[in-house]
Each structure stands twice: as C-alpha cells, then as structure tokens.
Motif scaffolding. Structure first.
Motif: not given
Length: 134
Positions: A86, A112-113, A89
């Motif tokens: 997160q 997008e991770v 991101h």
C-alpha cells in the motif's frame, strides 16, 4: 505540448518504490529476464545486475486518458506485505503525479503493485547480491 518520456516515468516510479521501507528490490517480469538471458554479452563474466527500472512497467491507459504503472517488488521479511505494498502504491502514484505536474501534464495515474517474493535475511546479506533473484 510537453513530451512525456516513459523512461523518465520509469525512473521516477522505481525511485519512489525503492525508497519505501521494507522494499528489498524491484523484480523484472519473466519476459524481461528471459530476453536478458537469451542475449549474452561480453560482460557475462560479471555478476548479473538488473536495473531497478526493469521491475516497473509504464503504459498509456488503453483509452489514452492517463498512465498505468505496474511495480513488481520483493519485500523484506518481518513486516506486513499489505502495508508495504500500500505504501509503494501511494508513493509511486504521488511521485508520478508530482512529476507530471512539473511538466504541466496532469493526467490520471493508476498504480498496480505486485509482490513477487519476500526476501529473507540471508538473501539481503549474501555477498555480491544486488537485486532479488527468482
């Protein structure tokens, strides 16, 4: 009109992702690793080093309305992968949006991770290791 170079965005995104605590390195896609393996160079005697940008992919959104960035990263153990992902991101998105703003080219950015693996303490302290392996 400002020309936005994807190579510049790759560097901005890679730098932001690598600055996140808990990111051990960026991990290239399988297709890029296979291409590198199929193209031997004179430097084959040297240890294999992959640029951080190899773990990032930058594309125009399919409808041309902005940018889509994919970051593939290996994480260190001992932290929650969800929290690190997160953070990657958020930081990558903010860094790219800030870079675009300096060019007067504010556009939507999606990030997008993908977490490819959790690097162990042994991986991080292995002599000569510069990036996470497969």
């Amino acid at each position: 009109m400002t020309v936005i170079r994807t190579t510049t965005l790759l560097g901005v995104a890679a730098g932001a992702a690598l600055a996140v605590p808990g990111v051990a390195g960026l991990h290239p896609r399988l297709s890029r690793r296979l291409a590198a393996a199929a193209a031997p160079t004179l430097a084959d005697a040297a240890p294999s080093r992959t640029s951080p940008e190899a773990g990032v992919r930058v594309d125009r959104a399919p409808d041309g309305s902005g940018w889509h960035i994919e970051v593939r990263c290996a994480l260190t153990e001992g932290r929650r992968a969800l929290d690190i992902a997160q953070n990657v991101h958020d930081r990558v998105g903010a860094a790219v949006i800030s870079h675009l703003a300096t060019l007067d080219a504010v556009e939507p950015v999606t990030v997008e991770v993908t977490v490819t693996r959790i690097a162990t303490w042994h991986d991080e302290h292995e002599p000569g290791r510069t990036s996470p392996g497969p």
